[in-house]
Design a protein around this motif. Structure first.
Motif, PDB file in Angstrom:
ATOM      1  N   ALA A  61      20.351  -8.315  14.981  1.00 24.23           N
ATOM      2  CA  ALA A  61      19.467  -9.461  15.170  1.00 24.23           C
ATOM      3  C   ALA A  61      20.250 -10.709  15.539  1.00 24.23           C
ATOM      4  O   ALA A  61      19.777 -11.546  16.318  1.00 24.23           O
ATOM      5  N   GLN A  62      21.466 -10.858  15.001  1.00 23.83           N
ATOM      6  CA  GLN A  62      22.256 -12.044  15.330  1.00 23.83           C
ATOM      7  C   GLN A  62      22.803 -11.972  16.758  1.00 23.83           C
ATOM      8  O   GLN A  62      22.992 -12.998  17.404  1.00 23.83           O
ATOM      9  N   ALA A  63      23.039 -10.759  17.258  1.00 24.86           N
ATOM     10  CA  ALA A  63      23.414 -10.624  18.667  1.00 24.86           C
ATOM     11  C   ALA A  63      22.260 -11.041  19.567  1.00 24.86           C
ATOM     12  O   ALA A  63      22.451 -11.696  20.595  1.00 24.86           O
ATOM     13  N   LEU A  64      21.036 -10.662  19.182  1.00 23.42           N
ATOM     14  CA  LEU A  64      19.856 -11.088  19.932  1.00 23.42           C
ATOM     15  C   LEU A  64      19.712 -12.604  19.887  1.00 23.42           C
ATOM     16  O   LEU A  64      19.452 -13.252  20.916  1.00 23.42           O
ATOM     17  N   GLN A  65      19.864 -13.190  18.704  1.00 24.72           N
ATOM     18  CA  GLN A  65      19.745 -14.646  18.572  1.00 24.72           C
ATOM     19  C   GLN A  65      20.824 -15.370  19.378  1.00 24.72           C
ATOM     20  O   GLN A  65      20.574 -16.427  19.955  1.00 24.72           O
ATOM     21  N   ALA A  66      22.017 -14.791  19.433  1.00 22.80           N
ATOM     22  CA  ALA A  66      23.075 -15.382  20.247  1.00 22.80           C
ATOM     23  C   ALA A  66      22.661 -15.405  21.713  1.00 22.80           C
ATOM     24  O   ALA A  66      22.849 -16.419  22.408  1.00 22.80           O
ATOM     25  N   ALA A  67      22.087 -14.308  22.194  1.00 27.32           N
ATOM     26  CA  ALA A  67      21.615 -14.260  23.584  1.00 27.32           C
ATOM     27  C   ALA A  67      20.555 -15.332  23.825  1.00 27.32           C
ATOM     28  O   ALA A  67      20.531 -15.968  24.881  1.00 27.32           O
ATOM     29  N   ALA A 467      16.696  -7.377  31.309  1.00 30.48           N
ATOM     30  CA  ALA A 467      15.662  -8.202  31.943  1.00 30.48           C
ATOM     31  C   ALA A 467      14.431  -8.296  31.057  1.00 30.48           C
ATOM     32  O   ALA A 467      13.825  -9.371  30.924  1.00 30.48           O
ATOM     33  N   LEU A 468      14.047  -7.186  30.414  1.00 34.86           N
ATOM     34  CA  LEU A 468      12.895  -7.205  29.511  1.00 34.86           C
ATOM     35  C   LEU A 468      13.150  -8.110  28.307  1.00 34.86           C
ATOM     36  O   LEU A 468      12.269  -8.850  27.868  1.00 34.86           O
ATOM     37  N   ARG A 469      14.365  -8.043  27.776  1.00 35.57           N
ATOM     38  CA  ARG A 469      14.715  -8.893  26.630  1.00 35.57           C
ATOM     39  C   ARG A 469      14.646 -10.364  27.018  1.00 35.57           C
ATOM     40  O   ARG A 469      14.107 -11.194  26.271  1.00 35.57           O
ATOM     41  N   GLU A 470      15.174 -10.698  28.178  1.00 37.68           N
ATOM     42  CA  GLU A 470      15.167 -12.080  28.630  1.00 37.68           C
ATOM     43  C   GLU A 470      13.745 -12.584  28.858  1.00 37.68           C
ATOM     44  O   GLU A 470      13.391 -13.705  28.466  1.00 37.68           O
ATOM     45  N   THR A 471      12.908 -11.753  29.471  1.00 38.10           N
ATOM     46  CA  THR A 471      11.503 -12.133  29.679  1.00 38.10           C
ATOM     47  C   THR A 471      10.801 -12.360  28.349  1.00 38.10           C
ATOM     48  O   THR A 471      10.011 -13.299  28.194  1.00 38.10           O
ATOM     49  N   SER A 472      11.087 -11.511  27.367  1.00 37.18           N
ATOM     50  CA  SER A 472      10.467 -11.651  26.054  1.00 37.18           C
ATOM     51  C   SER A 472      10.916 -12.922  25.351  1.00 37.18           C
ATOM     52  O   SER A 472      10.115 -13.605  24.697  1.00 37.18           O
ATOM     53  N   LEU A 473      12.194 -13.277  25.469  1.00 34.00           N
ATOM     54  CA  LEU A 473      12.686 -14.507  24.853  1.00 34.00           C
ATOM     55  C   LEU A 473      12.026 -15.736  25.476  1.00 34.00           C
ATOM     56  O   LEU A 473      11.670 -16.691  24.769  1.00 34.00           O
ATOM     57  N   GLU A 474      11.846 -15.711  26.786  1.00 35.80           N
ATOM     58  CA  GLU A 474      11.181 -16.824  27.448  1.00 35.80           C
ATOM     59  C   GLU A 474       9.718 -16.918  27.017  1.00 35.80           C
ATOM     60  O   GLU A 474       9.195 -18.014  26.770  1.00 35.80           O
ATOM     61  N   ARG A 475       9.067 -15.787  26.918  1.00 35.55           N
ATOM     62  CA  ARG A 475       7.661 -15.774  26.482  1.00 35.55           C
ATOM     63  C   ARG A 475       7.538 -16.268  25.046  1.00 35.55           C
ATOM     64  O   ARG A 475       6.617 -17.029  24.704  1.00 35.55           O
ATOM     65  N   LEU A 476       8.467 -15.863  24.200  1.00 37.57           N
ATOM     66  CA  LEU A 476       8.475 -16.313  22.808  1.00 37.57           C
ATOM     67  C   LEU A 476       8.673 -17.822  22.737  1.00 37.57           C
ATOM     68  O   LEU A 476       7.967 -18.522  21.997  1.00 37.57           O
ATOM     69  N   ALA A 477       9.621 -18.335  23.501  1.00 42.53           N
ATOM     70  CA  ALA A 477       9.873 -19.777  23.505  1.00 42.53           C
ATOM     71  C   ALA A 477       8.663 -20.553  24.010  1.00 42.53           C
ATOM     72  O   ALA A 477       8.340 -21.627  23.484  1.00 42.53           O
ATOM     73  N   ASP A 478       7.997 -20.030  25.027  1.00 42.84           N
ATOM     74  CA  ASP A 478       6.776 -20.679  25.519  1.00 42.84           C
ATOM     75  C   ASP A 478       5.746 -20.814  24.403  1.00 42.84           C
ATOM     76  O   ASP A 478       5.090 -21.855  24.249  1.00 42.84           O
ATOM     77  N   ALA A 479       5.583 -19.746  23.621  1.00 42.51           N
ATOM     78  CA  ALA A 479       4.608 -19.759  22.529  1.00 42.51           C
ATOM     79  C   ALA A 479       4.990 -20.784  21.469  1.00 42.51           C
ATOM     80  O   ALA A 479       4.123 -21.497  20.929  1.00 42.51           O
ATOM     81  N   LEU A 480       6.274 -20.890  21.157  1.00 40.36           N
ATOM     82  CA  LEU A 480       6.712 -21.868  20.161  1.00 40.36           C
ATOM     83  C   LEU A 480       6.523 -23.293  20.671  1.00 40.36           C
ATOM     84  O   LEU A 480       6.118 -24.192  19.910  1.00 40.36           O
TER      85      LEU A 480
END
Length: 502
Positions: A61-67, A467-480
């Motif tokens: 999870a911390q590797a994901l958060q770093a990304a 690419a899927l991970r990056e799209t999901s992070l952007e979508r998550l940030a949009d929601a926040l």
């Protein structure tokens, strides 16, 4: 006391309340605003881990958060990682390196040492970044774990940082979770809770408003956001194994249809099951996990996953009757691929003379590869690149996390040619293979070559997990950005847009 004006901690009322995802999303939001931000989890307990460029081990999870923060993984992001090897014991990893195997009571005595590592790592991050987003572990209201706590309020008190409390409304009882958690905290701990986030809300927000008004009046603390239920996010799981509840359909079991059927035994100590995310998402693959009391359904490919306790999980396979079903699978023309611990199980024997993973001794392996493994205390931890040699050449990248050396005649037929040398082994009939590399399916071309070996005829729809991970992070940030009070968050962190301290 350290100046931690740029530190904010996210704690949850329960496990899986959304702490990991919230920290990742907030990290992406702050990065968008030009703020130098880093993730931090003082103590993590998980069997999904990642390897840093320096050869250290941290929680996945911390590797994901770093990304999400635009950073490469670093051991300072997760200075203490506990990898359970039994119901009572775990391998203790400090600053990326395994130091001891301890039971719960012994780890309690070890906590002062772990605490120093945690506080030192946080000091380094606080000096380097304008904002540090800290993730708690489990719940701060676990009374039996309060003494010597370094994962939740014990850490927040030590560095004097504010805390956001997140709860999952999809579980039900969200107001009881929030208020009950506050009641069980000490007075000083309650005072540092600066607000609530309600996660995974479905429906009309107007119907929730009366409850939010009551919560704020009852506690005197604001609701900083109500986050919608976001389905389809493709983010690395911290630990929990995603399982399909539905049994295999008759069409799946009989082999009808075009999808390649893949089965993964859900070992009790399965590790790094994120290896299979690209297959779970692949439109040409139907992947299922087989757990206790289930059978290995007829399949084209059986994947033996990594394990934190290889000999114990090998015994479990036999107790479940999976060994017999695995032999039947091969007789009917199926393929078998083992990854890390699964690779070790495929050999003639697994030796553990020093008790690296439990009681010293040896176990007879499945005998499907002409190799033997000897476990050693020193772990192999490294990121790797190279090329797959099965079916067709394809670029490969991944990482190794293992405590064993494997040798034998079948190693003369490797699965991968890495920059550091050959990896893995294949049987003489090419029906069985094993590799030490996690993430071997992450590169679409490599996944395509391995799936072609397993029998998938068309692989043009391979999944680009990055690419899927990056799209999901952007979508998550949009929601926040839409559903949280980000300006108040910046005030809590004492940072301004662009990264300056306010």
């Amino acid at each position: 006391m350290t100046d931690t004006g740029g530190t904010l901690m996210v704690q949850g009322t329960t496990s899986d309340a959304g702490k990991s995802v919230l920290v990742a999303g907030l990290g992406r939001v702050l990065r968008r605003r030009g703020i130098a931000v880093a993730p931090f989890k003082p103590q993590n307990m998980a069997l999904n881990s990642a390897v840093t460029a320096q050869g250290g081990e941290i929680g996945r999870a911390q590797a994901l958060q770093a990304a999400a923060c635009g950073l490469q993984p670093h051991t300072d992001f997760n200075p203490v990682l506990l990898k359970p090897s039994s119901d009572r014991g775990a391998q203790v990893i400090v600053n990326g390196r395994a130091v001891e195997e301890l039971d719960a009571r012994a780890y309690h005595d070890y906590k002062p040492v772990a605490r120093e590592a945690v506080l030192a790592a946080h000091r380094r991050l606080a000096a380097q970044y304008a904002a540090v987003l800290v993730e708690g572990a489990g719940s701060p209201a676990e009374i039996n774990l309060r003494a010597g706590d370094i994962a939740n309020m014990g850490f927040a008190e030590a560095v004097d940082c504010p805390v956001i409390l997140v709860a999952d409304i999809d579980r039900g009882g969200v107001f009881a979770h929030l208020v009950g958690t506050l009641v069980l905290l000490a007075e000083s701990e309650r005072a540092r809770v600066v607000g609530f986030v309600i996660n995974r809300f479905r429906g009309d927000p107007a119907l929730l408003q009366s409850g939010l008004d009551w919560l704020e009046a009852e506690t005197g603390k604001p609701v900083l956001g109500v986050l919608p239920y976001l389905s389809g996010l493709q983010l690395d799981a911290e630990d929990a194994l995603l399982r399909e509840a539905a049994p295999a359909s008759d069409a799946w079991a009989s082999g009808e249809g075009e999808a390649l059927r893949v089965v993964v035994p859900a070992l009790p100590r399965i590790s790094n099951h994120t290896d299979f995310d690209p297959l779970r998402l692949h439109p040409g693959v139907s992947l299922r996990f087989a757990g206790p009391g289930e059978r290995l359904q007829p399949a084209d490919l059986v994947l033996l996953p990594g394990s934190k306790a290889v000999r114990d999980d090998l015994a479990w396979l036999r107790e479940q009757g999976f060994e017999r079903e695995l032999m039947r699978h091969l007789r009917y023309g199926g393929r078998v691929l083992g990854i890390c611990g699964g690779y070790q199980m495929l050999g003639r024997a697994v030796h553990d003379p020093e008790g690296v993973e439990g009681t010293p001794g040896s176990s007879v392996g499945l005998g499907l590869l002409d190799v033997e493994t000897t476990l050693r205390p020193a772990k192999q931890l490294r990121q790797v690149t190279g090329e797959g040699v099965m079916e067709r050449a394809a670029p490969v990248r991944g990482y190794e996390i293992h405590a064993g050396h494997t040798a034998g005649a079948d190693c003369e037929r490797p699965v991968l040619q890495l920059a550091a040398g050959p990896d893995g082994a294949r049987s003489t009939d090419d029906a069985v293979a094993g590799t030490y590399v996690h993430g071997v399916f992450d590169e679409p071309a490599a996944a395509g070559a391995l799936l072609a070996w397993a029998g998938l005829e068309a692989d043009g729809a391979a999944v680009d997990l990055d690419a899927l991970r990056e799209t999901s992070l952007e979508r998550l940030a949009d929601a926040l950005e839409e559903h949280m009070d980000i300006d108040r968050l910046l005030d809590l962190l004492h940072v301004q847009q662009g990264g300056a301290r306010s």
